[in-house]
Design a protein around this motif. Structure first.
Motif, mmCIF file in Angstrom:
data_model
loop_
_atom_site.group_PDB
_atom_site.id
_atom_site.type_symbol
_atom_site.label_atom_id
_atom_site.label_comp_id
_atom_site.label_asym_id
_atom_site.label_seq_id
_atom_site.Cartn_x
_atom_site.Cartn_y
_atom_site.Cartn_z
ATOM 1 N N VAL B 42 -9.924 2.901 -57.915
ATOM 2 C CA VAL B 42 -10.829 3.062 -56.775
ATOM 3 C C VAL B 42 -10.767 4.486 -56.256
ATOM 4 O O VAL B 42 -9.687 5.060 -56.134
ATOM 5 C CB VAL B 42 -10.425 2.146 -55.595
ATOM 6 N N GLY B 43 -11.916 5.008 -55.924
ATOM 7 C CA GLY B 43 -11.951 6.321 -55.308
ATOM 8 C C GLY B 43 -13.374 6.646 -54.945
ATOM 9 O O GLY B 43 -14.308 6.052 -55.476
ATOM 10 N N GLU B 44 -13.537 7.600 -54.027
ATOM 11 C CA GLU B 44 -14.888 7.921 -53.597
ATOM 12 C C GLU B 44 -15.530 8.920 -54.541
ATOM 13 O O GLU B 44 -14.867 9.483 -55.419
ATOM 14 C CB GLU B 44 -14.836 8.462 -52.170
ATOM 15 N N TYR B 236 -7.519 10.004 -55.084
ATOM 16 C CA TYR B 236 -8.145 10.926 -54.140
ATOM 17 C C TYR B 236 -8.037 12.351 -54.674
ATOM 18 O O TYR B 236 -6.937 12.805 -55.018
ATOM 19 C CB TYR B 236 -7.493 10.843 -52.756
ATOM 20 N N ALA B 237 -9.161 13.049 -54.749
ATOM 21 C CA ALA B 237 -9.203 14.463 -55.117
ATOM 22 C C ALA B 237 -8.358 14.780 -56.345
ATOM 23 O O ALA B 237 -7.529 15.680 -56.329
ATOM 24 C CB ALA B 237 -8.800 15.333 -53.944
ATOM 25 N N VAL B 241 -3.049 8.277 -55.517
ATOM 26 C CA VAL B 241 -2.275 8.327 -54.280
ATOM 27 C C VAL B 241 -1.512 7.035 -54.037
ATOM 28 O O VAL B 241 -0.533 7.010 -53.299
ATOM 29 C CB VAL B 241 -3.151 8.653 -53.046
ATOM 30 N N GLU B 242 -1.955 5.944 -54.640
ATOM 31 C CA GLU B 242 -1.268 4.690 -54.398
ATOM 32 C C GLU B 242 -1.549 3.740 -55.560
ATOM 33 O O GLU B 242 -2.652 3.721 -56.100
ATOM 34 C CB GLU B 242 -1.766 4.059 -53.091
ATOM 35 N N GLY B 290 -0.080 21.643 -51.576
ATOM 36 C CA GLY B 290 0.693 20.456 -51.224
ATOM 37 C C GLY B 290 -0.088 19.203 -51.534
ATOM 38 O O GLY B 290 -0.744 19.107 -52.559
ATOM 39 N N CYS B 291 0.000 18.234 -50.634
ATOM 40 C CA CYS B 291 -0.790 17.012 -50.807
ATOM 41 C C CYS B 291 -2.244 17.348 -50.528
ATOM 42 O O CYS B 291 -2.578 17.899 -49.477
ATOM 43 C CB CYS B 291 -0.299 15.947 -49.824
ATOM 44 N N ARG B 292 -3.134 17.024 -51.470
ATOM 45 C CA ARG B 292 -4.534 17.416 -51.287
ATOM 46 C C ARG B 292 -5.206 16.674 -50.134
ATOM 47 O O ARG B 292 -6.279 17.039 -49.704
ATOM 48 C CB ARG B 292 -5.305 17.166 -52.583
#
Lengths: 329, 332, 294
Positions: B42-44, B236-237, B241-242, B290-292
């Motif tokens: 899943v992601g945008e 994400y980007a 992320v999870e 770092g974290c995007r």
């Protein structure tokens, strides 16, 4: 609350070609085929339907892109279609639209300033419209330096905000939202929706909200109508609509929605699952147009088109299961 | 079968060279699919989910794309190092793709029979010559599997004669024809109406369960993965992320991005929608260090802009790439 | 409060750089641009850069007639002793001049008619305009030009008139196709429902979106107009002696082939150079306007 806009027996048929050896018989698409509803002042009236249901045609007819084939639309009691007479500028100011695809509704060769300026030029010409344009951008939470940007420099959500600013430029009282967020990601959709709700409260706007997304409708509409093949199947207050969906089509749609929690799963009707597809609007099935897909089909359904019946106060359904001769509920 | 994963993407980077510099689209993607598993991704829009899968099938346009680092193992063999012949076998017999837009995925000038026949010939027969009659029979079987009525007539039709839902079914028939081991479904049915999408998803689930095929379901709709997947990755980007089992993720989302996404989804239970996530997806030319996600994160800390978070294991079936969960628990 | 123009012009610079990047990715486009600039320069400053400016008109020097290429006359001289190189520079003037004048005569009416017809697609206006363009397109263009030039006095003006008459329908067609697609864009619907004038919709909303293909076509057409102009000159219906039309020169020189090959070969190469230049430039423009895909 008083009715701001009423559609009565609205029909819009398109001739798309001719059939027969002599090409005498026109092929018509009955995009909208007898639709009646009323949008009350200050409310959000949700018009839900899948592709081919005719929901956008209703919107385009209200905004004046089409002449209705039959029936009428009245705004503040005044008919919007009086012969061939052009719509008055006062009415044009009052009714605005936000289109589905901001990529297409904003001209790529015009700046944000030029885009928002156009309705002002036409309806409220001012020597220096810039302050007003900046104020409109602020209303939709865009920074002032966006005036010189071109649409392709903006994100999808920002484009839609510009489209909303343009729609609000003439201080309308009635705004049609034609799937305003269906091209956007959910995180951006949320922002746009909440912006629209805030603007509605601030300027006492009435919305006709057109969408295919029932979950979204649950959260924005005060009343909901569902369309299938050019006709309305069911109208009810939003809470009632989702608690007691009567029409088999409504139940089918609700049962098809992908949801994210068990609590929502509870609300989905269980006994009906989706089957079949929307037939081509050129060949609408006889009787109730939903009957080929309906799990509760009776013999009567393929022969006679049901009428709208008020099952409970403010909750009307167009289905033979609820016709008086069937004993109602 | 081997015990290792079916597909294992390790620290994959994909860059695009364009005017003005390099788009650093994938930034160390790790992604695993086991045999028989249904995995959701899943992601945008623009998060790199399609790019990831294009890299797996090696269909990225190179140039402008480049893969500066990473490995993609399919059954223990690195796809990125395969020769043309082996790659062809993987594409033909191992992995197939169902595209979002069934209209674009079917060639308008060939009949369904010709297109399905070609798939049957190359994948099902495994390169052996089989008779026309057999191809035809197997194509009919493939169409019946996706619940399309009147298969014989359908094989003679051209794509434009079919409705969107039927085209999507044909695409699925092409993807499941033969014993593929992995199907990548990119937003199946998203371009169709919900009532049709629901049918397509149910069909896809039934087929893969029957055949014990693995599936990667790419989508931007959280609800859709919940219907099908056993395990879900949130992207994400250009980075995961999870990752968690579906039940775990939907009952206990942890990453601030996943949380924001969950809140923004309109619910049937009503009550309005949260304001979503501020800002928008970063510019890949110059992504934040770092974290995007840190510029959009409401719980960002000092470390977030300095270091890239690793996956932190919060339970056996739940990992989060977020510093909030370092040391196995929330930092106060 | 509102950061005005500087920001906008910075964006414009950025756009220019991006366009140049897209244009220059193909080396041939740069070659085309360079050729066009060179030819334009030579044409504009012909009296200054030509070694023998006087040779561009009625000039006779039998002593130096039919000289092969040499240091003194790099491209040789013709049968009455005129320097071919100088005449080619002046020939560029007529060729480019003809291109510019024909296109400026042709583009505005073609574009306006195409816009009107495309926007009103399906109405009688569309039918009338597009059927008229069809009629013009049905007549073989060179034949029509020959007919007009031979009925009227054969000269450069009539040649341009003839070429213009058969050229506008292509622009009407091009813009018609674009406009009939663009009118379905929602920004047109939006302008209509707000109450914008037809003039605004045609020229402010639709036309700006047609500019790129129009420019591309103009660049490619410069080459074509020059070819047709040269062809008309070749058969004696264009630039009239003693003026140096490239086509006229090729035609005159062809009588002395193959012995005095330079008289016609160099003007021919000049035509090839100009036409090629404009075609390469056109291709580059097309690449530049094409949507970027990543």
């Amino acid at each position: 609350m008083t009715d701001l806009l009423t559609a009565t027996g609205l029909k819009k048929h398109f001739v798309i070609g001719q059939s027969g050896i002599l090409k005498r018989k026109p092929i018509t698409v009955k995009a909208v085929d007898g639709v009646s509803f009323a949008v009350r002042e200050g409310e959000t009236f949700g018009l839900v339907g899948e592709s081919g249901s005719g929901k956008s045609t209703v919107a385009y007819t209200i905004i004046g892109m089409y002449q209705p084939t039959e029936g009428n639309i009245a705004f503040r009691g005044q008919s919007l279609f009086q012969g061939d007479k052009k719509r008055s500028s006062a009415v044009k100011k009052e009714i605005q639209i936000v289109f589905q695809d901001p990529g297409s509704s904003l001209n790529p060769r015009r700046t944000v300033k030029q885009i928002v300026e156009l309705p002002l030029q036409i309806h409220q010409p001012e020597k220096d419209p810039l302050p007003k344009i900046v104020r409109l951008l602020e209303m939709v939470e865009l920074p002032p330096d966006y005036v010189h940007k071109y649409p392709q420099m903006l994100g999808g959500g920002e484009k839609q905000m510009v489209a909303i600013a343009r729609a609000l430029a003439t201080n309308p009282s009635f705004v049609i939202l034609d799937e305003p967020t269906s091209a956007l990601d959910v995180s951006i959709q949320a922002k746009i929706i909440n912006l629209l709700i805030r603007l509605q409260e601030e300027f006492h706007l009435s919305y006709l909200f057109i969408t295919h997304d029932l979950s979204l409708m649950r959260n924005v509409a005060s009343r909901v109508a569902i369309m299938y093949l050019g006709k309305i199947c069911e109208i009810a207050e939003a809470a009632e609509f989702f608690r007691n969906p009567y029409h088999p089509y409504t139940q089918m749609l609700l049962s098809s929605i992908p949801v994210v929690s068990a609590a929502e799963e509870e609300l989905k009707p269980k006994k009906i699952t989706s089957r079949g597809e929307i037939p081509s609007p050129v060949n609408v099935p006889s009787g109730c147009s939903f009957h080929p897909r309906c799990p509760e089909k009776m013999d009567l359904c393929s022969m006679e088109d049901p009428l709208m019946v008020e099952v409970e106060e403010g909750h009307t359904v167009r289905c033979h299961l609820f016709s008086p001769e069937q004993g109602g509920l | 079968m081997s015990v290792g994963p079916l597909l294992d993407i390790k620290d994959l980077y994909v860059h695009f060279h364009v005017f003005g510099g390099t788009l650093k689209v994938l930034d160390g993607v790790n992604f695993t699919v086991y045999s028989g598993e249904k995995v959701g991704l899943v992601g945008e829009t623009g998060c790199g989910k399609t790019t990831t899968m294009k890299a797996v099938l090696r269909v990225l346009p190179m140039p402008p794309a480049r893969i500066p680092g990473g490995e993609i193992y399919f059954k223990g063999r690195d796809i990125l190092k395969m020769g043309a012949e082996e790659l062809g076998r993987v594409r033909g017999e191992g992995i197939s793709m169902v595209f979002q837009d069934p209209t674009a995925a079917l060639n308008p000038v060939f009949t369904i029979g010709q297109q399905l026949g070609a798939v049957v010939r190359y994948s099902l027969a495994g390169g052996k010559r089989i008779s026309r009659k057999e191809i035809h029979q197997r194509a009919v079987v493939a169409l019946k599997e996706v619940a399309l009525p009147d298969a014989e007539r359908l094989l003679k039709n051209y794509p434009f004669q079919l409705s969107g839902g039927m085209r999507q079914r044909v695409c699925i028939a092409m993807a499941v024809a033969g014993s593929r081991e992995l199907i990548v479904a990119d937003e199946p049915g998203t371009s169709l109406d919900v009532s049709i999408q629901d049918q397509i998803l149910r069909l896809l689930r039934r087929l893969v369960e029957e055949k014990n095929t693995s599936v990667i379901l790419i989508t931007h709709t959280l609800g859709v993965v919940r219907e099908i997947a056993d395990r879900v990755y949130v992207m994400y980007a250009g980075k995961m992320v999870e990752v968690a089992t579906t039940e775990e993720l939907f009952s206990r989302p942890l990453h601030p991005y996943t949380l924001g996404l969950m809140k923004a989804v309109p619910k049937l239970t009503g009550g309005g929608i949260a304001d979503g996530i501020p800002g928008r997806i970063p510019d890949y030319l110059d992504p934040p260090g770092g974290c995007r996600f840190h510029p959009r994160c409401d719980q960002a800390m000092g470390v977030c802009s300095q270091e890239k978070p690793w996956f932190y294991r919060v339970s056996d079936d739940h990992e989060v790439a977020c510093f909030l969960y370092r040391e196995g628990g929330k930092e106060k | 409060m509102v950061p005005a123009k500087p920001l906008a012009s910075a964006k414009r610079m950025e756009n220019l750089r991006r366009n140049w990047y897209k244009f220059s990715r193909n080396r041939m486009s740069i070659l085309g641009l360079f050729t066009v600039l060179l030819v334009t320069f030579l044409a504009v400053f012909a009296p200054l850069v030509a070694p023998y400016p006087k040779h561009a008109s009625a000039f006779v020097d039998f002593a130096n007639a039919s000289r092969p290429p040499s240091l003194e006359y790099p491209f040789g001289t013709d049968v009455i002793g005129r320097d071919i190189l100088s005449r080619i520079f002046f020939g560029f003037r007529f060729s480019l001049g003809m291109g510019v004048i024909v296109l400026s005569l042709v583009v505005p009416p073609g574009v306006v008619l195409g816009l009107v017809a495309g926007y009103n697609q399906g109405t009688w206006l569309d039918t009338v305009i597009m059927r008229i363009t069809d009629i013009f397109l049905a007549v073989p263009s060179l034949v029509l030009a020959l007919a007009i030039c031979s009925v009227l006095t054969p000269n450069l003006f009539n040649a341009m008139l003839a070429v213009s008459l058969m050229w506008w329908p292509w622009y009407a067609r091009l813009v018609y196709g674009l406009a009939s697609t663009l009118r379905n864009e929602f920004f047109v619907a939006s302008a209509e429902t707000i109450g914008a004038s037809k003039f605004h919709i045609l020229f402010r909303e639709i036309l700006p979106n047609c500019i790129s293909p129009i420019f591309t076509k103009m660049s490619l057409d410069m080459g074509w107009v020059i070819i047709i102009g040269s062809a008309l000159s070749f058969v004696g219906l264009g630039v009239q002696a003693p003026r140096p039309g490239l086509g006229t020169m090729v035609s005159d020189g062809s009588k002395y082939l193959p012995e005095q090959w330079w008289i016609s070969v160099f003007p021919s190469l000049a035509i090839v150079l100009v036409v090629l230049g404009f075609n390469l430039l056109g291709d580059g423009l097309r690449d530049m306007f094409a949507a970027e895909e990543v």
